[in-house]
Design a protein around this motif. Structure first.
Motif, PDB file in Angstrom:
ATOM      1  N   ASP A  97     -14.377  -1.327  -6.273  1.00 61.28           N
ATOM      2  CA  ASP A  97     -14.772  -0.237  -5.378  1.00 61.28           C
ATOM      3  C   ASP A  97     -13.703   0.005  -4.317  1.00 61.28           C
ATOM      4  OD1 ASP A  97     -17.151   0.097  -6.727  1.00 61.28           O
ATOM      5  OD2 ASP A  97     -18.410  -0.781  -5.160  1.00 61.28           O
ATOM      6  N   ALA A  98     -13.103  -1.085  -3.803  1.00 59.90           N
ATOM      7  CA  ALA A  98     -12.068  -0.939  -2.776  1.00 59.90           C
ATOM      8  C   ALA A  98     -10.832  -0.243  -3.342  1.00 59.90           C
ATOM      9  CB  ALA A  98     -11.696  -2.307  -2.215  1.00 59.90           C
ATOM     10  N   ILE A  99     -10.461  -0.580  -4.581  1.00 57.53           N
ATOM     11  CA  ILE A  99      -9.325   0.098  -5.213  1.00 57.53           C
ATOM     12  C   ILE A  99      -9.661   1.560  -5.464  1.00 57.53           C
ATOM     13  CG2 ILE A  99      -7.846   0.141  -7.261  1.00 57.53           C
ATOM     14  CD1 ILE A  99      -8.251  -2.933  -7.428  1.00 57.53           C
ATOM     15  N   ALA A 100     -10.877   1.829  -5.914  1.00 59.46           N
ATOM     16  CA  ALA A 100     -11.299   3.216  -6.132  1.00 59.46           C
ATOM     17  C   ALA A 100     -11.284   4.005  -4.827  1.00 59.46           C
ATOM     18  CB  ALA A 100     -12.689   3.247  -6.761  1.00 59.46           C
ATOM     19  N   CYS A 108      -7.786   4.953  -4.051  1.00 58.97           N
ATOM     20  CA  CYS A 108      -7.404   6.078  -4.913  1.00 58.97           C
ATOM     21  C   CYS A 108      -7.934   7.400  -4.360  1.00 58.97           C
ATOM     22  CB  CYS A 108      -7.915   5.860  -6.334  1.00 58.97           C
ATOM     23  SG  CYS A 108      -7.085   4.550  -7.255  1.00 58.97           S
ATOM     24  N   ARG A 109      -9.182   7.419  -3.966  1.00 60.75           N
ATOM     25  CA  ARG A 109      -9.755   8.660  -3.418  1.00 60.75           C
ATOM     26  C   ARG A 109      -9.006   9.092  -2.159  1.00 60.75           C
ATOM     27  NH1 ARG A 109     -14.643   5.856  -4.811  1.00 60.75           N
ATOM     28  NH2 ARG A 109     -15.710   6.885  -6.579  1.00 60.75           N
ATOM     29  N   ALA A 110      -8.683   8.132  -1.306  1.00 65.11           N
ATOM     30  CA  ALA A 110      -8.022   8.447  -0.039  1.00 65.11           C
ATOM     31  C   ALA A 110      -6.606   8.976  -0.237  1.00 65.11           C
ATOM     32  CB  ALA A 110      -7.993   7.209   0.855  1.00 65.11           C
ATOM     33  N   HIS A 111      -5.993   8.677  -1.386  1.00 65.10           N
ATOM     34  CA  HIS A 111      -4.599   9.060  -1.618  1.00 65.10           C
ATOM     35  C   HIS A 111      -4.435  10.016  -2.801  1.00 65.10           C
ATOM     36  CE1 HIS A 111      -4.268   5.364   0.812  1.00 65.10           C
ATOM     37  NE2 HIS A 111      -3.202   5.947   1.297  1.00 65.10           N
ATOM     38  N   GLY A 112      -5.521  10.646  -3.209  1.00 61.43           N
ATOM     39  CA  GLY A 112      -5.446  11.647  -4.264  1.00 61.43           C
ATOM     40  C   GLY A 112      -5.061  11.087  -5.617  1.00 61.43           C
ATOM     41  N   ALA A 131       0.829  -1.208   0.000  1.00 60.29           N
ATOM     42  CA  ALA A 131       0.000   0.000   0.000  1.00 60.29           C
ATOM     43  C   ALA A 131       0.860   1.254   0.000  1.00 60.29           C
ATOM     44  CB  ALA A 131      -0.934  -0.011   1.206  1.00 60.29           C
ATOM     45  N   ALA A 132       1.969   1.220   0.744  1.00 55.79           N
ATOM     46  CA  ALA A 132       2.835   2.396   0.806  1.00 55.79           C
ATOM     47  C   ALA A 132       3.497   2.676  -0.537  1.00 55.79           C
ATOM     48  CB  ALA A 132       3.895   2.193   1.888  1.00 55.79           C
ATOM     49  N   LEU A 133       3.950   1.621  -1.231  1.00 46.87           N
ATOM     50  CA  LEU A 133       4.538   1.815  -2.552  1.00 46.87           C
ATOM     51  C   LEU A 133       3.510   2.391  -3.524  1.00 46.87           C
ATOM     52  CD1 LEU A 133       6.675  -1.428  -3.052  1.00 46.87           C
ATOM     53  CD2 LEU A 133       7.537   0.894  -2.748  1.00 46.87           C
ATOM     54  N   ALA A 134       2.300   1.847  -3.486  1.00 50.04           N
ATOM     55  CA  ALA A 134       1.249   2.311  -4.394  1.00 50.04           C
ATOM     56  C   ALA A 134       0.934   3.783  -4.163  1.00 50.04           C
ATOM     57  CB  ALA A 134      -0.005   1.459  -4.220  1.00 50.04           C
ATOM     58  N   ALA A 135       0.872   4.193  -2.905  1.00 49.23           N
ATOM     59  CA  ALA A 135       0.518   5.569  -2.586  1.00 49.23           C
ATOM     60  C   ALA A 135       1.666   6.531  -2.876  1.00 49.23           C
ATOM     61  CB  ALA A 135       0.115   5.672  -1.114  1.00 49.23           C
TER      62      ALA A 135
END
Length: 362
Positions: free
Chosen positions: A102-105, A108-112, A68-72
Motif C-alpha cells: 500500500d505504501a508503494i502504491a 506511485c499515486r503521488a508521483h503519477g 525516492a528521488a531516483l524512483a520518481a
C-alpha cells in the motif's frame, strides 16, 4: 543440499561464460556509451517510448530521499521487490497484510506512476496458511481464488499489470515445476485458474507468466514457449510474457536479440521484468574488472537495442531490478558486484549512459 534460487540463477548466468564455440565469452568490442549522458543525465522515462520500471522496497521510499528521488525521476512504474509476494502478504493465520505494498502504491499515486503487481503465485512461496489447509480440493481452490481476488482487487486502478505465475519452469529446463499449487490444483490447471481469477477481478490489465535464464538456457526457453502455447490454446487470458533478464557482463553477443525474437513470435507484449547485469566472474562476467565494466555497458546497450527493435505494441515495459548498486540483491550476495545503472551514491554509471543513449538511438 538444496540450492537457493539465487545460486541457481547464478549458475545460469555462469553458462554465458562457458567455453566452446557457442558459449565463448565476449570481450570488450570497443563500443562505448556517450559520456555526455553522465554529465547531464536525462530522466529515463522522458526518453523511453515504453514503460520504464524499477523494483523498490517501501522502507527506502519512505526513509531515503536519494532513493525516492531516483524512483520518481526516472520511472513510470514501480515493482514491489518482495512485499507483494505471498511470503509477506499471507500471514500464518490466513489474514492478508498489504501495508508495505500500500505504501508503494501511495508513492506511485503521488508521483503519477503505476504499480506493477509482482507476484501472485510463485512455486517457492508456500505460506503456512495454505500448507495447513484441509486436503479437500474445493477448500484449497476456494482459498486460492480468494487470495488472488483480494490481492488483484485491492490494486485495481493503480496496478497496470501482474506477474501472475512466477518461474514455472525448472532450472534444467524441459519440464514444469512440481509445487504445492500443482499438487493441489494440477500442473497447468493452477496457472490457468490463477489467470482466470485475476482476469475476472481486473480485466483491464495484462496478466503475465515470468521466468529467468531464457537468454542462457535454450531448453528452458523452449519449455517456456511450450507452456505459453499450451495456455493460449486452452484459452487462458495470458496478456504478455515476462523475461526476467538477470544476466551477466559475459552474455554472448546476440543472445538477447535471439531470445526476444523467439518470444515475440507469439505476438504478445513482452516485459523485461527484472533486468540487471552482474559483474561477478563466477556469474559469467569477464575476470578483468575494467573489461567487465565496459562489457556491462555493451550488454545494456544490446538489451535495450533488442527491446527497442520489437514492434511498438509488443514493448510492454523494461524494469530494472533495483535502483542503485547498493540496493541490489546481487550486491547482497556478493559485495563486489555492481549490476545496476546507478552507483551506491545514486550517481549514473556507464551502464546508465548506455541505456539512455540507446533509447535515443545513439
Amino acid at each position: 543440499m538444496t540450492l537457493s534460487r539465487r545460486a541457481l540463477i547464478g549458475a545460469g548466468l555462469a553458462l554465458a561464460g562457458c567455453s566452446g564455440p557457442s558459449r565463448a565469452q565476449p570481450q570488450d568490442n570497443g563500443w562505448r556509451p556517450d559520456p555526455r549522458y553522465l554529465d547531464n543525465p536525462p530522466a529515463l522515462k522522458s526518453i523511453a517510448p515504453f514503460g520504464m520500471g524499477a523494483a523498490v522496497q517501501a522502507g527506502p521510499l519512505r526513509d531515503d530521499p536519494v532513493f525516492a528521488a531516483l524512483a520518481a525521476r526516472h520511472y513510470t512504474q514501480l515493482t514491489p521487490e518482495w512485499e507483494l509476494k505471498m511470503e509477506y502478504v499471507v500471514q500464518p493465520d490466513g489474514r492478508f497484510q498489504f501495508d508495505r505494498a500500500d505504501a508503494i502504491a501511495a508513492f506511485c499515486r503521488a508521483h503519477g506512476q503505476k504499480l506493477w503487481g509482482h507476484t501472485l503465485v510463485w512455486y517457492a512461496n508456500i505460506p503456512d496458511a495454505f500448507a495447513r489447509l484441509d486436503e479437500s480440493r474445493a477448500s484449497f481452490g476456494q482459498a486460492f481464488d480468494n487470495y488472488i481476488t483480494a490481492t488483484v482487487g485491492r490494486y485495481r486502478g493503480i496496478a497496470n499489470g501482474w506477474d501472475v505465475i512466477n518461474e514455472p519452469i525448472t532450472d534444467e529446463g524441459g519440464r514444469l515445476r512440481d509445487c504445492l499449487w500443482s499438487q493441489k490444483l494440477g500442473q497447468v490447471d493452477y496457472m490457468r485458474r490463477a489467470l482466470d481469477v485475476a482476469h475476472a477481478t481486473d480485466p483491464s490489465v495484462p496478466l503475465l507468466i515470468n521466468d529467468y535464464d531464457l537468454e542462457t538456457k535454450p531448453a528452458k526457453l523452449a519449455a517456456y514457449m511450450r507452456l505459453v502455447e499450451t495456455l493460449l490454446k486452452a484459452g487462458a487470458p495470458l496478456g504478455g510474457l515476462g523475461c526476467q533478464t538477470h544476466i551477466s557482463a559475459g552474455l554472448p553477443e546476440g543472445a538477447m536479440h535471439r531470445t526476444l525474437e523467439a518470444l515475440a513470435s507469439f505476438g504478445l507484449p513482452i516485459h523485461l521484468s527484472e533486468l540487471d547485469v552482474s559483474l561477478v566472474p563466477g556469474r559469467g562476467a569477464p575476470a578483468n574488472r575494467p573489461v567487465a565494466v565496459a562489457r556491462q555497458a555493451q550488454v545494456y546497450h544490446e538489451v535495450v537495442e533488442a527491446f527497442v527493435g520489437l514492434p511498438p505494441q509488443q514493448r510492454l515495459a523494461l524494469t530494472m531490478w533495483g535502483l542503485r548498486d547498493s540496493d541490489s540483491w546481487l550486491k547482497r550476495e556478493d559485495a563486489s558486484d555492481a549490476p545496476l545503472l546507478f552507483d551506491d551514491a545514486g550517481a549514473p554509471k556507464p551502464a546508465f549512459a548506455a541505456v539512455a543513449g540507446t533509447l535515443q538511438g545513439r
